[in-house]
Design a protein around this motif. Structure first.
Motif, PDB file in Angstrom:
ATOM      1  N   ALA A   1       1.020  -1.268  -0.084  1.00 11.66           N
ATOM      2  CA  ALA A   1      -0.037   0.095  -0.043  1.00 11.66           C
ATOM      3  C   ALA A   1       0.975   1.508   0.033  1.00 11.66           C
ATOM      4  N   PHE A   2       0.706   2.198  -0.971  1.00  8.80           N
ATOM      5  CA  PHE A   2       1.614   3.324  -1.120  1.00  8.80           C
ATOM      6  C   PHE A   2       0.575   4.421  -1.001  1.00  8.80           C
ATOM      7  N   MET A   3       0.904   5.185  -0.300  1.00 11.08           N
ATOM      8  CA  MET A   3       0.069   6.602   0.252  1.00 11.08           C
ATOM      9  C   MET A   3       1.163   7.764  -0.316  1.00 11.08           C
ATOM     10  N   PHE A   4       1.144   8.378  -1.396  1.00 11.26           N
ATOM     11  CA  PHE A   4       1.801   9.533  -1.780  1.00 11.26           C
ATOM     12  C   PHE A   4       1.192  11.066  -1.232  1.00 11.26           C
ATOM     13  N   VAL A   5       1.811  11.643  -0.423  1.00 11.54           N
ATOM     14  CA  VAL A   5       1.637  13.056   0.129  1.00 11.54           C
ATOM     15  C   VAL A   5       2.487  13.921  -0.452  1.00 11.54           C
ATOM     16  N   VAL A   6       1.968  14.943  -1.248  1.00 11.30           N
ATOM     17  CA  VAL A   6       2.527  15.840  -1.893  1.00 11.30           C
ATOM     18  C   VAL A   6       2.607  17.079  -1.939  1.00 11.30           C
ATOM     19  N   ASP A   7       3.597  17.793  -1.726  1.00  9.72           N
ATOM     20  CA  ASP A   7       3.751  19.354  -1.556  1.00  9.72           C
ATOM     21  C   ASP A   7       3.482  19.988  -2.916  1.00  9.72           C
ATOM     22  N   PHE A   8       2.306  20.683  -2.982  1.00 10.25           N
ATOM     23  CA  PHE A   8       1.969  21.701  -4.084  1.00 10.25           C
ATOM     24  C   PHE A   8       1.968  22.969  -3.744  1.00 10.25           C
ATOM     25  N   SER A   9       2.591  23.581  -2.875  1.00  5.07           N
ATOM     26  CA  SER A   9       2.885  24.998  -2.508  1.00  5.07           C
ATOM     27  C   SER A   9       3.346  25.742  -3.774  1.00  5.07           C
ATOM     28  N   GLY A  10       3.260  27.031  -3.586  1.00  5.99           N
ATOM     29  CA  GLY A  10       3.741  27.691  -4.753  1.00  5.99           C
ATOM     30  C   GLY A  10       5.180  27.610  -5.154  1.00  5.99           C
ATOM     31  N   SER A  11       6.122  27.338  -4.148  1.00  6.21           N
ATOM     32  CA  SER A  11       7.613  27.192  -4.624  1.00  6.21           C
ATOM     33  C   SER A  11       7.533  26.001  -5.508  1.00  6.21           C
ATOM     34  N   MET A  12       6.847  24.913  -5.423  1.00  8.36           N
ATOM     35  CA  MET A  12       6.800  23.967  -6.365  1.00  8.36           C
ATOM     36  C   MET A  12       6.613  24.183  -7.694  1.00  8.36           C
ATOM     37  N   GLY A  13       6.023  25.290  -7.947  1.00  8.06           N
ATOM     38  CA  GLY A  13       5.676  25.707  -9.452  1.00  8.06           C
ATOM     39  C   GLY A  13       6.632  26.634 -10.024  1.00  8.06           C
ATOM     40  N   ARG A  14       7.644  26.938  -9.120  1.00  2.00           N
ATOM     41  CA  ARG A  14       8.593  28.097  -9.820  1.00  2.00           C
ATOM     42  C   ARG A  14       9.671  27.450 -10.696  1.00  2.00           C
ATOM     43  N   ILE A  15      10.482  28.309 -11.122  1.00  2.00           N
ATOM     44  CA  ILE A  15      11.767  28.038 -12.203  1.00  2.00           C
ATOM     45  C   ILE A  15      10.976  27.245 -13.242  1.00  2.00           C
ATOM     46  N   ASP A  16      10.116  28.075 -14.114  1.00  2.00           N
ATOM     47  CA  ASP A  16       9.457  27.248 -15.200  1.00  2.00           C
ATOM     48  C   ASP A  16       8.478  26.131 -15.107  1.00  2.00           C
ATOM     49  N   GLY A  17       8.375  25.881 -13.619  1.00  2.00           N
ATOM     50  CA  GLY A  17       7.744  24.699 -13.519  1.00  2.00           C
ATOM     51  C   GLY A  17       8.407  23.252 -13.566  1.00  2.00           C
ATOM     52  N   ALA A  18       9.566  23.525 -13.906  1.00  2.00           N
ATOM     53  CA  ALA A  18      10.290  22.104 -13.863  1.00  2.00           C
ATOM     54  C   ALA A  18      10.233  21.140 -12.939  1.00  2.00           C
ATOM     55  N   LYS A  19      10.501  21.863 -11.437  1.00  2.00           N
ATOM     56  CA  LYS A  19      10.521  21.043 -10.569  1.00  2.00           C
ATOM     57  C   LYS A  19       9.105  20.227 -10.445  1.00  2.00           C
ATOM     58  N   TRP A  20       8.092  20.992 -10.310  1.00  2.00           N
ATOM     59  CA  TRP A  20       6.559  20.103 -10.407  1.00  2.00           C
ATOM     60  C   TRP A  20       6.589  19.195 -11.533  1.00  2.00           C
ATOM     61  N   ASN A  21       6.857  19.681 -12.782  1.00  2.00           N
ATOM     62  CA  ASN A  21       6.645  18.677 -13.962  1.00  2.00           C
ATOM     63  C   ASN A  21       7.760  17.379 -13.749  1.00  2.00           C
ATOM     64  N   ASP A  22       8.844  17.488 -13.241  1.00  2.00           N
ATOM     65  CA  ASP A  22       9.721  16.431 -12.835  1.00  2.00           C
ATOM     66  C   ASP A  22       8.869  15.358 -11.677  1.00  2.00           C
ATOM     67  N   LEU A  23       8.559  15.997 -10.784  1.00  2.53           N
ATOM     68  CA  LEU A  23       7.800  15.273  -9.647  1.00  2.53           C
ATOM     69  C   LEU A  23       6.551  14.442 -10.300  1.00  2.53           C
ATOM     70  N   LEU A  24       5.802  15.276 -11.010  1.00  2.00           N
ATOM     71  CA  LEU A  24       4.791  14.480 -11.752  1.00  2.00           C
ATOM     72  C   LEU A  24       4.911  13.337 -12.446  1.00  2.00           C
ATOM     73  N   HIS A  25       6.410  13.257 -13.432  1.00  2.00           N
ATOM     74  CA  HIS A  25       6.822  12.235 -13.984  1.00  2.00           C
ATOM     75  C   HIS A  25       7.013  11.237 -13.271  1.00  2.00           C
ATOM     76  N   GLU A  26       7.937  11.348 -12.221  1.00  2.00           N
ATOM     77  CA  GLU A  26       8.106  10.383 -11.247  1.00  2.00           C
ATOM     78  C   GLU A  26       6.902   9.657 -10.301  1.00  2.00           C
ATOM     79  N   LEU A  27       5.857  10.369 -10.338  1.00  2.00           N
ATOM     80  CA  LEU A  27       4.800   9.959  -9.702  1.00  2.00           C
ATOM     81  C   LEU A  27       3.994   9.105 -10.669  1.00  2.00           C
ATOM     82  N   VAL A  28       3.824   9.590 -11.895  1.00  2.00           N
ATOM     83  CA  VAL A  28       3.226   8.829 -12.999  1.00  2.00           C
ATOM     84  C   VAL A  28       3.998   7.564 -13.337  1.00  2.00           C
ATOM     85  N   LEU A  29       5.036   7.585 -13.295  1.00  2.00           N
ATOM     86  CA  LEU A  29       5.962   6.105 -13.454  1.00  2.00           C
ATOM     87  C   LEU A  29       5.626   5.244 -12.424  1.00  2.00           C
ATOM     88  N   ALA A  30       5.831   5.769 -11.329  1.00  4.10           N
ATOM     89  CA  ALA A  30       5.457   4.714 -10.217  1.00  4.10           C
ATOM     90  C   ALA A  30       4.136   4.273 -10.091  1.00  4.10           C
TER      91      ALA A  30
END
Length: 226
Positions: free
Chosen positions: A59-88
């Protein structure tokens, strides 16, 4: 005389065959008489790869920070996280359970209970992630305690459950930035001792210290990812 020689030859041949027969084993049977010993297979947990490391649980429970800082730097940080989550998520079978929750100064819960990670569930989970837009401040303990509440609905043994916390900052919620109450709230909220693994995205020392302590106090592993 010929009869005697023939008799002796046949007798010697029979003796040799009998002696050799005592040494032979059937070639298609294992030593020990061909008795098979069956052992009950141990249950193998589900495994996912997340940021390059293998994690096992049922059983995997993912708790993800989506505060404003996660969307900065052209959204690269957030997009990378979404990519890892989708793969998992795509690595899970229908035998596993899945839960998702995103937090900032508000909470977005995909489903209030852990559910089997079948094809439809995985599809809806990815759609949920795709609709999230990072904004707001970082209320870490609120998100983790809510995630523990969802994970507590799992039908799996506690030993085979994982809560995975991912974020990029220290606690800042309703004007408060002290980390000590966050650690205490999570310890108190984790009264049944679920494992909490933490991933910190970035290099901010205060956030690293907090995520390290949360993992250490809750039987989990801490990692820094870039």
């Amino acid at each position: 005389m010929r009869a005697l020689i023939l008799f002796l030859s046949v007798t010697l041949a029979l003796l040799l065959v009998g002696a050799d027969g005592n040494q032979r084993r059937p070639l298609d049977l294992p030593s020990g008489g061909g008795v098979e010993v069956t052992t009950e297979d141990a249950e193998i947990p589900e495994s996912i790869q997340f940021y390059g490391r293998i994690y096992e649980a049922d059983a995997f429970m993912f708790v993800v920070d989506f505060s404003g800082s996660m969307g900065r730097i052209d959204g690269a940080k957030w997009n990378d996280l979404l990519h890892e989550l989708v793969l998992a998520i795509d690595e899970l079978s229908s035998e596993a359970e899945l839960g998702l929750l995103a937090f900032s100064d508000r909470i977005e819960i995909w489903n209030p209970e852990m559910i089997a990670a079948g094809l439809n569930a995985r599809t809806f989970a990815k759609e949920f992630l795709g609709h999230l837009v990072p904004s707001g401040t970082t209320c870490i303990s609120t998100g983790v305690v809510a995630g523990l509440g969802v994970l507590r609905t799992s039908k799996m043994d506690i030993s085979s459950r994982r809560l995975i916390l991912i974020g990029d900052g220290a606690h800042y919620c309703q004007g408060q930035s002290d980390s000590a109450p966050v650690e205490e709230d999570i310890r108190n909220g984790n009264w049944d001792l679920h494992r909490i693994d933490t991933f910190f995205i970035g290099t901010w020392p205060k956030g690293i210290d907090l995520f390290t302590n949360i993992a250490r106090q809750n039987r989990g592993q801490f990692r820094i990812v870039q």
